[in-house]
Design a protein around this motif. Structure first.
Motif, PDB file in Angstrom:
ATOM      1  N   VAL A  25      68.601   4.050  91.872  1.00  0.00           N
ATOM      2  CA  VAL A  25      67.925   4.354  93.135  1.00  0.00           C
ATOM      3  C   VAL A  25      67.282   5.736  93.067  1.00  0.00           C
ATOM      4  CG1 VAL A  25      68.256   4.755  95.605  1.00  0.00           C
ATOM      5  CG2 VAL A  25      69.425   2.866  94.481  1.00  0.00           C
ATOM      6  N   PHE A  26      68.025   6.678  92.503  1.00  0.00           N
ATOM      7  CA  PHE A  26      67.482   8.034  92.360  1.00  0.00           C
ATOM      8  C   PHE A  26      66.183   8.005  91.564  1.00  0.00           C
ATOM      9  CE2 PHE A  26      66.971  11.729  89.593  1.00  0.00           C
ATOM     10  CZ  PHE A  26      66.829  12.724  90.530  1.00  0.00           C
ATOM     11  N   VAL A  33      63.240   6.296  93.582  1.00  0.00           N
ATOM     12  CA  VAL A  33      62.686   7.099  94.680  1.00  0.00           C
ATOM     13  C   VAL A  33      62.035   8.377  94.142  1.00  0.00           C
ATOM     14  CG1 VAL A  33      63.245   8.338  96.811  1.00  0.00           C
ATOM     15  CG2 VAL A  33      64.324   6.150  96.322  1.00  0.00           C
ATOM     16  N   HIS A  35      68.451   4.898 101.005  1.00  0.00           N
ATOM     17  CA  HIS A  35      69.712   5.512 101.392  1.00  0.00           C
ATOM     18  C   HIS A  35      70.757   4.462 101.737  1.00  0.00           C
ATOM     19  CE1 HIS A  35      72.078   8.390 104.139  1.00  0.00           C
ATOM     20  NE2 HIS A  35      72.392   8.619 102.890  1.00  0.00           N
ATOM     21  N   VAL A  89      72.596   3.261  98.641  1.00  0.00           N
ATOM     22  CA  VAL A  89      73.668   4.056  98.042  1.00  0.00           C
ATOM     23  C   VAL A  89      74.802   4.328  99.025  1.00  0.00           C
ATOM     24  CG1 VAL A  89      72.124   5.163  96.399  1.00  0.00           C
ATOM     25  CG2 VAL A  89      72.628   6.299  98.570  1.00  0.00           C
ATOM     26  N   TYR A 148      78.494   5.644  98.982  1.00  0.00           N
ATOM     27  CA  TYR A 148      79.186   6.821  99.491  1.00  0.00           C
ATOM     28  C   TYR A 148      80.047   6.507 100.721  1.00  0.00           C
ATOM     29  CZ  TYR A 148      76.351   9.713  96.388  1.00  0.00           C
ATOM     30  OH  TYR A 148      75.780  10.287  95.289  1.00  0.00           O
ATOM     31  N   TRP A 152      80.324  16.377  90.982  1.00  0.00           N
ATOM     32  CA  TRP A 152      78.961  16.045  90.561  1.00  0.00           C
ATOM     33  C   TRP A 152      78.992  15.477  89.146  1.00  0.00           C
ATOM     34  CZ3 TRP A 152      74.591  20.012  89.070  1.00  0.00           C
ATOM     35  CH2 TRP A 152      73.362  19.321  88.940  1.00  0.00           C
ATOM     36  N   ALA A 172      73.823  10.783  88.734  1.00  0.00           N
ATOM     37  CA  ALA A 172      73.256  11.122  90.048  1.00  0.00           C
ATOM     38  C   ALA A 172      74.241  10.915  91.189  1.00  0.00           C
ATOM     39  CB  ALA A 172      71.959  10.341  90.305  1.00  0.00           C
ATOM     40  N   ILE A 173      75.496  11.286  90.960  1.00  0.00           N
ATOM     41  CA  ILE A 173      76.523  11.158  92.002  1.00  0.00           C
ATOM     42  C   ILE A 173      76.976  12.558  92.408  1.00  0.00           C
ATOM     43  CG2 ILE A 173      78.891  10.439  92.487  1.00  0.00           C
ATOM     44  CD1 ILE A 173      78.451   8.240  90.367  1.00  0.00           C
ATOM     45  N   LYS A 174      76.985  12.804  93.710  1.00  0.00           N
ATOM     46  CA  LYS A 174      77.537  14.078  94.166  1.00  0.00           C
ATOM     47  C   LYS A 174      78.156  13.902  95.533  1.00  0.00           C
ATOM     48  CE  LYS A 174      75.341  17.931  93.370  1.00  0.00           C
ATOM     49  NZ  LYS A 174      73.884  17.746  93.453  1.00  0.00           N
ATOM     50  N   VAL A 233      68.877  10.348  98.988  1.00  0.00           N
ATOM     51  CA  VAL A 233      69.185   9.816  97.662  1.00  0.00           C
ATOM     52  C   VAL A 233      68.801  10.786  96.551  1.00  0.00           C
ATOM     53  CG1 VAL A 233      69.250   7.368  98.138  1.00  0.00           C
ATOM     54  CG2 VAL A 233      67.059   8.468  97.785  1.00  0.00           C
ATOM     55  N   LEU A 234      67.774  11.587  96.787  1.00  0.00           N
ATOM     56  CA  LEU A 234      67.411  12.577  95.778  1.00  0.00           C
ATOM     57  C   LEU A 234      68.292  13.816  95.915  1.00  0.00           C
ATOM     58  CD1 LEU A 234      63.498  12.415  95.742  1.00  0.00           C
ATOM     59  CD2 LEU A 234      65.173  10.989  94.583  1.00  0.00           C
ATOM     60  N   ASP A 235      68.626  14.137  97.148  1.00  0.00           N
ATOM     61  CA  ASP A 235      69.430  15.336  97.376  1.00  0.00           C
ATOM     62  C   ASP A 235      70.835  15.185  96.801  1.00  0.00           C
ATOM     63  OD1 ASP A 235      69.555  17.998  98.805  1.00  0.00           O
ATOM     64  OD2 ASP A 235      71.312  16.998  99.649  1.00  0.00           O
ATOM     65  N   TYR A 236      71.366  13.945  96.786  1.00  0.00           N
ATOM     66  CA  TYR A 236      72.706  13.760  96.219  1.00  0.00           C
ATOM     67  C   TYR A 236      72.734  14.248  94.779  1.00  0.00           C
ATOM     68  CZ  TYR A 236      73.813  10.848 100.248  1.00  0.00           C
ATOM     69  OH  TYR A 236      74.025  10.391 101.519  1.00  0.00           O
ATOM     70  N   GLN A 237      71.606  14.137  94.086  1.00  0.00           N
ATOM     71  CA  GLN A 237      71.545  14.648  92.729  1.00  0.00           C
ATOM     72  C   GLN A 237      71.174  16.140  92.712  1.00  0.00           C
ATOM     73  OE1 GLN A 237      72.432  13.919  89.893  1.00  0.00           O
ATOM     74  NE2 GLN A 237      70.973  14.331  88.272  1.00  0.00           N
ATOM     75  N   MET A 238      70.239  16.537  93.572  1.00  0.00           N
ATOM     76  CA  MET A 238      69.661  17.878  93.426  1.00  0.00           C
ATOM     77  C   MET A 238      70.385  18.960  94.200  1.00  0.00           C
ATOM     78  SD  MET A 238      65.884  16.484  93.770  1.00  0.00           S
ATOM     79  CE  MET A 238      64.994  15.774  92.398  1.00  0.00           C
ATOM     80  N   HIS A 239      71.167  18.575  95.181  1.00  0.00           N
ATOM     81  CA  HIS A 239      71.847  19.554  96.011  1.00  0.00           C
ATOM     82  C   HIS A 239      72.672  20.507  95.142  1.00  0.00           C
ATOM     83  CE1 HIS A 239      73.729  21.148  99.602  1.00  0.00           C
ATOM     84  NE2 HIS A 239      74.893  21.027  99.015  1.00  0.00           N
TER      85      HIS A 239
END
Lengths: 217, 163, 543
Positions: free
Chosen positions: A6-7, A10, A75, A78, A85, A152, A157-159, C372-378
Motif C-alpha cells: 500500500v505504501f 500510494v 488507509h 492498512v 493497525y 519501526w 513500512a510498519i510503524k 499510509v505514507l506517514d506510517y513509514q516516514m514519521h
C-alpha cells in the motif's frame, strides 16, 4: 506484505502528482523569466480575473478531493481486514507482547511463556530477535515500561508508537522468510540510536520448533 | 469590511472545521480544546467590535514616551519564574522590580507640550466611512451564513476599493 | 549588537541614539530591530549547532560528540530556530512594517510590545544558559514529549530552564503578535480600508490570528511538563501523555505557518515590485491566506498518526485540503510574474528560489499528510528533509528576500550586491545539497534524532553529501554576515533613497529610515486608493 504494498502504491501515486505540479510551476517560472526578456513593455493592466481564479480554486478542490479519496481508501486497507493497525483477536494469530524499555526490546510469547530480550549495545551487538511465522497473522501488543518509543520496521513500512500505561495492538503478516532490522523511531533518550532489534520470519514448522526449544535452526 | 468581522469570520471558519471532527469521532476532550481556541478568537472579535463601538479609535493618538517599565516588569517575571528553580528568595527581588515598574509607569506619560504632531495625514476626503457597514451582519454573526456573507462583503467591497 | 543597531539610525535629525533610549524605546521600528538583531544573532548560533551535528553525521560511527551532547545540540537547535529565531523574525517583520504599511504612527500599546521583546530576550537567555549547568542543556527535543521530559527521565536544570525560557518567550510572542494584530485591525490611516492593506499586512493579520488562537496552547503544554517535573506520578495515566501531544501540536502546527506566512507576504510584495505591476489576484489571495490560517489550526493531529490514538482520517483530510489555499497563492505568484518585465535584483532572486524550493516542502508535506505514507516516514529523515525544505528553503529564503528588500528602508543603507549574490548562490546550492538527500535517507530507514549510524546501514553517502551541503550553506551565511557589517560601515557610499526598488506600498513613501512617527510633514501619507498606492501615484504622474 500489505503495509509495504500500500505504501509503495500510494507513494508512486503521490510522486506522480507531485512531479506534475512541480513541472507546471517550474514551467511558469521559466516562462516568466523568458517572457520578461521581450522588448515591448508590459501592457497588462488587469490585476484580477475572477472567473479564472474561482475556476482554478474549484479545480484545486477537485485535485485535493482525489488525493483525499486515494489516501483515505488506502488507509482503510492498512487499518482493517485480516491485518492492520486496528486489528486484534484474529483467529489463529500468534500473539507477541512487545515491551519497549530504555534502551532495548523484550518479546514475550504468552502462548508458551517464552521471552526474548537483549542489550541493544553499540554496533548492533546484543540485539533481540522477534521470531515470527510466515503466512500467519501475528498480533503485536506494544507497551512501554518507561517513556514513549515507536516500533519501526523500515523494510516493511510498519510503524506504531509504544506507550507506557497503554497498549497499542496491531496485526501483521509476513509472506516471505527473511531477516530485517527494526528500529525505535521515537526519540527516547541517550541510547535511542542503538535501540534496534531483528525481525526474523521463518516457516511455520521452524516457528513451532522455536516455540518448543527457544531456538531457530 | 469590518475588522471585527474578519476575526469573527475566521473564528467561524475554525468552528466549521471543529464541527467536522465530530463525525470523525475524535476524542471529545480534544474537540473541546479546539472549541476553547475558537471561543477565545470569537471573544477577541468581540473586543475589537466593542473597541470600535466605543469610538475611542478616533481620539487623538496618545503614546507613551518611554517603556522602561516593561523592562522592569520583564525582569520581575523572569525572576519570579526562576524562583521556582533557584529558590523562593528570588521572588523578593522580583517584587522590587515589580514596584520599580509600577513607579516608572507614571513617568512614561508624554510630558505636556511634547505631544506628537498630527501624523495621520488625511489622505482622501471623499473616502467612504467604514462605520456602519454591515451592522446587521455583525449581529447575525453566530449564524452559519456568516462565512458566505463575509465572502460577499469581500468581493462586494472590492469594486469600491479597486483601481 | 547595540552599536550595529545604533548606526542604523537616521542621518540628519538629532535623534536620541543612547543605549538608554533604545532600552526604553516606544518606537515600533526600534522594538522590531531589537528583536531582529537578537534573532539574527541566534540564527548564527543555532546554525553553528547544526553544523556541529552535520560534522558528527558526516561519517558513520563517529564519536565527535557524545550521544548526550548530540541530543543537546538538536534540542537547542530546534528550539532556538523555532521559538527564538524564525517565529520572532516573522513577528518582527510584521511589527516593523505593518504600522508603516497601514499608515499608523506607531504600534498599538508599544510598551506591551516592548514587554514582549524583553520576555523573548530573557527566555532566550534562559534556554541557552542550560549549556552552563552541570547536566547540560535540555535534551529531549524541541517537542519535549512526556514522560521523557519529566524529572524522572530527564533530571537536571537544563530542562527546567528550557521550560521556563520557552514559556516566557511564548508569552512575549503573544504580546508582540497581539499588539500588531490590533494595529492592523484598528489603527489604520484614514482611507486605508481593510481591503487596501498590502498582501504583506494581510499575511501578518492571518499570522497573528494564529498566534492568539494557538500559542496559549503551548503555555498549557509547558505547564503540564512543569507540573509533571514536580509530581512525576502525573503521567502514570496515558491520557496525560497523549493530552500533552495534543496541546503541544495544537500550538506547534500553527507555529509552522506563523514562521511562514509573513514571508509569503514578503515574497508577494517582492514579486509585485520587481515585476513592476500590481499583485495579481489580491482578493482571492487574502481570502486564501485567512482560509489557510484557519485550516492550519485543524491539522495538528497529522503529527500523531502513528500514536494509534487520533482520528487519522480527519487530520489527513484537513491537511490535504491545504492544497487549495496554497495552490491559489502559487497561482497569484505566477499570475504576477508571467508576462511582466522582471528585474532580477537580489530580493527577486530569493523570491523566485522561494517559489520553487518551498514547493518541494509543500508537496512532500502532502505526502506525510497521507497516513499510509506517514506510517513509514514519521520520525524519519524524510520528515527532517520535509520541514527543512519548508523552513530553510522556504521561510528563510522568503526572510532573506524581505531582508534585502526592506534593509534599505530600515537602515538607510543598501546591502552590497557582490556579497549578496555570493550569499544567494551559496545558500541556494547549500540548501538543496543539504536537504534533498534527507528524503532518500528517510525512505532508506534513517530515524531522526540519532547521534550516529553504522557503516552497514547504507546511510553514509547521502549523509556525507548533506554535510558538505551544510558547509556550503554556512559559507553563504558568512557572506551575508560580512555583507551586513560592511554595508553598515559604508553608510555614505551606500545611502538608500526613499524608494530604491520603485515599490508600491506606503512604507516606501516615507524616508529611509522612517522618522520616529513614520510619516511627517516632509513625508506625508499619499492618497490611498488601492493596495498599491505608490503604483497608483506613479501611473497618474507617468501614464
Amino acid at each position: 506484505m500489505e503495509f509495504q504494498r500500500v505504501f509503495e502504491r500510494v507513494f508512486a501515486f503521490e510522486i506522480a502528482v507531485a512531479s506534475v505540479v512541480f513541472a507546471l510551476v517550474l514551467l511558469g517560472v521559466v516562462l516568466a523569466i523568458f517572457l520578461s526578456r521581450k522588448r515591448s513593455g508590459d501592457t497588462r493592466r488587469r490585476d484580477s480575473n475572477k472567473p479564472l481564479e474561482i475556476g482554478y480554486a474549484v479545480l484545486l478542490a477537485g485535485v485535493a478531493g482525489v488525493i483525499v479519496y486515494v489516501t483515505a481508501s488506502a488507509h482503510q486497507e492498512v487499518q482493517h481486514g485480516t491485518t492492520g493497525y486496528s486489528v486484534a483477536e484474529q483467529r489463529g494469530a500468534t500473539k507477541v507482547d512487545v515491551t519497549a524499555f530504555q534502551w532495548c526490546w523484550e518479546f514475550q510469547y504468552p502462548d508458551t511463556g517464552r521471552s526474548v530480550t537483549g542489550t541493544c549495545r553499540d554496533k548492533n551487538s546484543g540485539l533481540p530477535t522477534l521470531v515470527v511465522p510466515t503466512g500467519q497473522p501475528v498480533e503485536l501488543r506494544l507497551r512501554s515500561s518507561d517513556v514513549v518509543h515507536a516500533l519501526w520496521i523500515p523494510d516493511k513500512a510498519i510503524k506504531m508508537d509504544v506507550y507506557p500505561h497503554h497498549t497499542n495492538t496491531l496485526t501483521v503478516e509476513f509472506d516471505e522468510e527473511g531477516r530485517w532490522l527494526g528500529r525505535c523511531a521515537e526519540f527516547c533518550g541517550p541510547y535511542h540510536p542503538s535501540m534496534h532489534f531483528w525481525v526474523r520470519a521463518v516457516s511455520p514448522q521452524e516457528f513451532q520448533q522455536f516455540q518448543q526449544q527457544g531456538t531457530v535452526a | 469590511m469590518k475588522p471585527a468581522l474578519v476575526v469573527l469570520g475566521w473564528a467561524g471558519w475554525n468552528a466549521v472545521l471543529m464541527l467536522v471532527m465530530i463525525p470523525y469521532r475524535e476524542n471529545a476532550l480534544f474537540i473541546g480544546m479546539y472549541a476553547l481556541a475558537v471561543s477565545a478568537t470569537a471573544a477577541a472579535a468581540g473586543v475589537v467590535w466593542l473597541y470600535r463601538r466605543s469610538r475611542r479609535a478616533e481620539g487623538p493618538v496618545r503614546m507613551a514616551a518611554n517603556s522602561l517599565s516593561a523592562g522592569f516588569l520583564a525582569v520581575a517575571v523572569i525572576l519570579a519564574g526562576s524562583s521556582v528553580l533557584f529558590g523562593q528568595w528570588l521572588t523578593g527581588i522580583a517584587f522590587y522590580f515589580a514596584v520599580a515598574a509600577l513607579l516608572h509607569v507614571r513617568r512614561e506619560r508624554v510630558p505636556a507640550g511634547a505631544l506628537p504632531g498630527p501624523t495621520a495625514v488625511p489622505t482622501e476626503p471623499g473616502v467612504r466611512d467604514q462605520r456602519g457597514v454591515l451592522p446587521k451582519a455583525a449581529k447575525a454573526a453566530a449564524t452559519a451564513g456568516l462565512l458566505t456573507r463575509a465572502l460577499r462583503t469581500l468581493t462586494g467591497r472590492r469594486k469600491g476599493a479597486g483601481r | 549588537m547595540t552599536a550595529e543597531l545604533a548606526v542604523a539610525e537616521e542621518r540628519e535629525l538629532p535623534r536620541d541614539r543612547s543605549l538608554r533610549s533604545w532600552l526604553g524605546t516606544t518606537d515600533h521600528k526600534r522594538i522590531a530591530l531589537l528583536i531582529t538583531a537578537v534573532a539574527l544573532l541566534l540564527l548564527f548560533v543555532a546554525g553553528a549547532l547544526a553544523l556541529t551535528m552535520r560534522l558528527q553525521l558526516a561519517q558513520p560511527d563517529q564519536e565527535f560528540v557524545t550521544n548526550d551532547g548530540y541530543n543537546q545540540l538538536f534540542t537547542i537547535h530546534g528550539s532556538a530556530m523555532i521559538y527564538l529565531v524564525v517565529t520572532p523574525l516573522a513577528l518582527a517583520y510584521g511589527l516593523y512594517l505593518v504600522p508603516l504599511q497601514v499608515g499608523a504612527p506607531n504600534v498599538a500599546a508599544p510598551r506591551t510590545t516592548m514587554l514582549g521583546f524583553w520576555l523573548y530576550l530573557f527566555g532566550s537567555v534562559a534556554i541557552f544558559s542550560g549549556f552552563l549547568t552541570s547536566g547540560g542543556a535540555a535534551k529531549e527535543g524541541w517537542t519535549a514529549y512526556t514522560p521523557l521530559s519529566t524529572s524522572e527521565y530527564s533530571p537536571g536544570m537544563g530542562t527546567d530552564l528550557w521550560v521556563l525560557g520557552t514559556f516566557v518567550t511564548t508569552v512575549g510572542m503573544i504580546l508582540v503578535g497581539g499588539t500588531v494584530l490590533w494595529t492592523a485591525l484598528l489603527k489604520r490611516a484614514r482611507g486605508m480600508t481593510m481591503l487596501r492593506m498590502p498582501v504583506f499586512s494581510w499575511s501578518v493579520v492571518a499570522t497573528n490570528l494564529m498566534v492568539i488562537a494557538a500559542f496559549p496552547s503551548l503555555l498549557f503544554a509547558l505547564g503540564l511538563i512543569a507540573v509533571g517535573r514536580m509530581t512525576p506520578g502525573l503521567f502514570d495515566s496515558n491520557l496525560y501523555n497523549i493530552g500533552y501531544q495534543h496541546l503541544f501540536w495544537f500550538f506547534a502546527h500553527p507555529v509552522v505557518y506563523v514562521m511562514f506566512f509573513p514571508f509569503v507576504g514578503a515574497v508577494a510584495e517582492v514579486l509585485a515590485t520587481f515585476a513592476q505591476r500590481r499583485f495579481f489576484g489580491y482578493t482571492i489571495t487574502v481570502l486564501s491566506l485567512l482560509a489557510f490560517a484557519g485550516l492550519s489550526m485543524s491539522v495538528w493531529g497529522h503529527h500523531m498518526f502513528t500514536t494509534g490514538l487520533v482520528s487519522d482520517d480527519y487530520y489527513s483530510l484537513t491537511s490535504i485540503l491545504l492544497i487549495v489555499p496554497a495552490g491559489i497563492e502559487y497561482f497569484a505568484f505566477l499570475g504576477t510574474i508571467i508576462g511582466a518585465r522582471l528585474r532580477f535584483q537580489l530580493p527577486m532572486l530569493f523570491a523566485l528560489a522561494f517559489i520553487l524550493q518551498f514547493l518541494v516542502g509543500g508537496i512532500t508535506g502532502i505526502m506525510v499528510a497521507s497516513p499510509v505514507l506517514d506510517y513509514q516516514m514519521h520520525d524519519s529523515y524524510f520528515v527532517v528533509g520535509h520541514f527543512h525544505y519548508t523552513l530553510v528553503a522556504g521561510s528563510l529564503f522568503g526572510l532573506f528576500a524581505g531582508l534585502y528588500f526592506w534593509f534599505p528602508k530600515a537602515t538607510g543603507v543598501m546591502l552590497g550586491r557582490g556579497l549578496g549574490h555570493a550569499h544567494f548562490w551559496l545558500m541556494m546550492v547549500g540548501t538543496n545539497v543539504t536537504f534533498l538527500p534527507m528524503f532518500w535517507l528517510g525512505i532508506a530507514g534513517m530515524p531522526r534524532r540519532v547521534a550516529s549510524y553504522l557503516p552497514t546501514d547504507g546511510f553514509s553517502t547521502f549523509n556525507l553529501i548533506a554535510s558538505i551541503g551544510a558547509g556550503i550553506l554556512g559559507l553563504g551565511m558568512l557572506a551575508f554576515a560580512v555583507n551586513v557589517v560592511r554595508s553598515l560601515t559604508k553608510r555614505k557610499e551606500r545611502a538608500a533613497p526613499d524608494n530604491p526598488w520603485r515599490a508600491h506600498t506606503l512604507e516606501w513613501a516615507t524616508s529611509s529610515p522612517p522618522p520616529p512617527l513614520n510619516f511627517d510633514d516632509k513625508h506625508p501619507i499619499p492618497p490611498i486608493r488601492s493596495y498599491a498606492p505608490l503604483l497608483d501615484l506613479r501611473r497618474e504622474r507617468e501614464p
